[in-house]
Design an enzyme around this catalytic site. Structure first.
Site, PDB file in Angstrom:
ATOM      1  N   ARG A 257      18.573  49.360  49.575  1.00  0.00           N
ATOM      2  CA  ARG A 257      20.055  49.404  49.630  1.00  0.00           C
ATOM      3  C   ARG A 257      20.539  48.790  50.935  1.00  0.00           C
ATOM      4  NH1 ARG A 257      22.143  53.765  51.681  1.00  0.00           N
ATOM      5  NH2 ARG A 257      20.831  55.223  50.530  1.00  0.00           N
TER       6      ARG A 257
ATOM      7  N   TYR B 112      44.562  39.702  39.227  1.00  0.00           N
ATOM      8  CA  TYR B 112      43.676  40.295  38.208  1.00  0.00           C
ATOM      9  C   TYR B 112      44.071  41.768  38.023  1.00  0.00           C
ATOM     10  CZ  TYR B 112      39.570  42.510  36.213  1.00  0.00           C
ATOM     11  OH  TYR B 112      38.751  43.280  35.427  1.00  0.00           O
TER      12      TYR B 112
ATOM     13  N   ASP C 299      41.268  36.008  47.242  1.00  0.00           N
ATOM     14  CA  ASP C 299      40.338  36.133  46.122  1.00  0.00           C
ATOM     15  C   ASP C 299      40.170  34.716  45.566  1.00  0.00           C
ATOM     16  OD1 ASP C 299      39.109  36.442  43.653  1.00  0.00           O
ATOM     17  OD2 ASP C 299      40.036  38.375  43.268  1.00  0.00           O
TER      18      ASP C 299
ATOM     19  N   LYS D  46      31.682  35.168  37.807  1.00  0.00           N
ATOM     20  CA  LYS D  46      32.401  34.031  37.228  1.00  0.00           C
ATOM     21  C   LYS D  46      31.685  32.712  37.573  1.00  0.00           C
ATOM     22  CE  LYS D  46      35.329  37.361  36.286  1.00  0.00           C
ATOM     23  NZ  LYS D  46      34.692  38.485  35.617  1.00  0.00           N
TER      24      LYS D  46
HETATM   25  O1  P1T Z   1      34.543  41.875  37.028  1.00  0.00           O
HETATM   26  P1  P1T Z   1      34.185  41.885  38.489  1.00  0.00           P
HETATM   27  O2  P1T Z   1      32.957  41.115  38.824  1.00  0.00           O
HETATM   28  O3  P1T Z   1      34.163  43.275  39.066  1.00  0.00           O
HETATM   29  O4  P1T Z   1      35.345  41.067  39.233  1.00  0.00           O
HETATM   30  C1  P1T Z   1      36.669  41.510  39.299  1.00  0.00           C
HETATM   31  C2  P1T Z   1      37.607  40.338  39.481  1.00  0.00           C
HETATM   32  C3  P1T Z   1      38.091  40.053  40.751  1.00  0.00           C
HETATM   33  N1  P1T Z   1      38.924  39.014  40.976  1.00  0.00           N
HETATM   34  C4  P1T Z   1      39.320  38.214  39.983  1.00  0.00           C
HETATM   35  C5  P1T Z   1      40.250  37.077  40.259  1.00  0.00           C
HETATM   36  C6  P1T Z   1      38.855  38.427  38.679  1.00  0.00           C
HETATM   37  O5  P1T Z   1      39.259  37.591  37.713  1.00  0.00           O
HETATM   38  C7  P1T Z   1      37.989  39.520  38.407  1.00  0.00           C
HETATM   39  C8  P1T Z   1      37.489  39.825  37.033  1.00  0.00           C
HETATM   40  N2  P1T Z   1      38.218  39.196  36.037  1.00  0.00           N
HETATM   41  C9  P1T Z   1      37.998  39.287  34.697  1.00  0.00           C
HETATM   42  C10 P1T Z   1      37.040  40.044  34.139  1.00  0.00           C
HETATM   43  C11 P1T Z   1      38.903  38.472  33.864  1.00  0.00           C
HETATM   44  O6  P1T Z   1      38.605  38.223  32.676  1.00  0.00           O
HETATM   45  O7  P1T Z   1      39.944  38.037  34.394  1.00  0.00           O
END
Ligand code: P1T
Length: 381
Positions: free
Chosen positions: A48, A101, A173, A198
């Protein structure tokens, strides 16, 4: 070195003279043996706290983002949570973009509010709104650019300077752009955060997150909390993100090329009343996007005529575009933000922002552009 070279090599030098591995192994060990109680012999203690596969990923991520430091997390939300718990205390204030988001808004409204953190939402397309909203307790200015899902662009340079004068950090972000298309730190931001689920991972087979920054003091606090809060990625997840990241530059070029074609097709189609894509001449902030982004990227949102019924029919008839949340993978996805990614927003707020049931979001993949256009044509006919 150039971006492509760093994407392939950074953090992953061949392990000579030991094994000669050209790919960092997946170090599964949960703990690391030592010779003496008071000193870790290899520098490693417990997975961790630190793991060699994660270290390789963090070096790669820092290099791609043009940052001194990077920290990897088990999801984008874990990265955001660890960052915010590291920089905020009760009574502090965030100035945030309106269109974010849905999960980020949920974190602000449903979790952080309970700890006495307040948030003012503004339209960051107008830096003057940020200037008006900052106050003595403002510690963070939170941006997305382009925003999810309306593709608004924030002037990162101008807003970072406003935040700095107010004593706040600017967090971007950078998920929609990826480090290949946009470098927020070079534009003056303090921190870039990513959902590596992503574009960086790129294959829809891993959930992950990252924070990149050059401020060494803040990095120390974040590293402490990465271990203290414990939302770390598994070694296998780190391997998948490392592997995906090697082709980021190639994929982003193809995502952008295909998305430009899809956006132009949708704009010319009578069933759509508006298309939001920074590569279109009709995008009101095209010039700003061009000045901050290498290419316009793979994300598009578009307003369909005929409301929810028309959208449902269209979504159910697509064959190559899968109806699914998420984005940034090699395969094309489509979704309805109002009922999916932004469903957690209160209805009034969603509608005021312009996220109605007619809005459709496309994550354009790297398939053959002709096939994507044919799929859209056939679903719309
Ligand atoms: O899903 P995660 O890896 O926890 O990420 C969150 C997140 C943070 N910032 C942005 C701009 C995002 O688009 C997302 C996650 N978004 C999706 C799952 C979506 O379909 O828009």
């Amino acid at each position: 070195m150039g971006f492509g070279t760093r994407a392939v090599h950074s953090g992953e030098e061949p392990d000579l003279p030991a094994s000669g591995d050209v790919v960092v192994p997946i170090h599964l060990s949960a703990t690391f043996a030592r010779r003496l109680a008071d000193k870790p012999t290899s520098g490693l203690e417990y997975s961790r706290t630190g793991n060699p596969t994660r270290t390789a990923l963090e070096r790669r991520l820092a290099s791609l983002e043009g940052a001194k430091h990077a920290l990897a997390f088990s999801s984008g939300m874990a990265a955001e949570t660890t960052l915010l718990l590291s920089v905020l205390k009760s009574g502090d204030h965030i100035v945030a973009e309106n269109d974010l988001y849905g999960g980020t808004v949920r974190l602000f409204e449903r979790t952080l509010k309970k700890f006495g953190v307040t948030v003012s939402y503004v339209d960051t397309r107008k830096p003057s709104e940020v200037r008006r909203a900052v106050r003595s307790k403002t510690k963070v200015v939170w941006l997305e650019s382009p925003t999810n899902p309306l593709m608004h662009i924030a002037d990162i340079r101008k807003i970072s300077s406003i935040a700095r004068q107010a004593g706040a950090i600017t967090v971007v972000d950078n998920t929609f752009s990826s480090p290949f298309l946009q470098s927020p730190l070079a534009l003056g931001a303090t921190v870039a955060v990513h959902s590596t689920t992503k574009y960086i991972g790129g294959h829809s087979d891993v959930v992950g997150g990252a924070v990149m920054l050059s401020d060494s003091e803040l990095h120390g606090t974040l590293k402490f909390n990465q271990n203290a809060l414990g939302a770390v990625p598994s070694p296998f997840d780190c391997f998948l993100v490392l592997r995906g990241s090697k082709t980021l530059h190639l994929r982003m070029e193809r995502h952008s090329e295909n998305a430009q074609r899809v956006a132009e097709f949708l704009e010319s189609h009578p069933r759509f009343s508006a298309v939001h894509y920074p590569g279109l001449r009709s995008h009101p902030q095209r010039a700003l996007a061009k000045s901050q982004m290498r290419l316009p990227g793979g994300m598009i949102s578009a307003e369909m005529k005929g409301g929810s019924q028309a959208v449902r029919r269209f979504l159910s008839r697509l064959r190559l575009f899968s109806l699914a949340e998420s984005l940034g993978g090699v395969e094309s996805l489509v979704e309805q933000p109002a009922t999916m990614t932004h469903e957690s927003l209160p209805r009034q707020r969603r509608l005021a922002l312009g996220i109605g049931e007619g809005l459709v979001r496309f994550s354009v993949g790297i398939e053959d552009g002709d096939d994507l256009i044919a799929d859209l044509k056939s679903a719309l006919s």
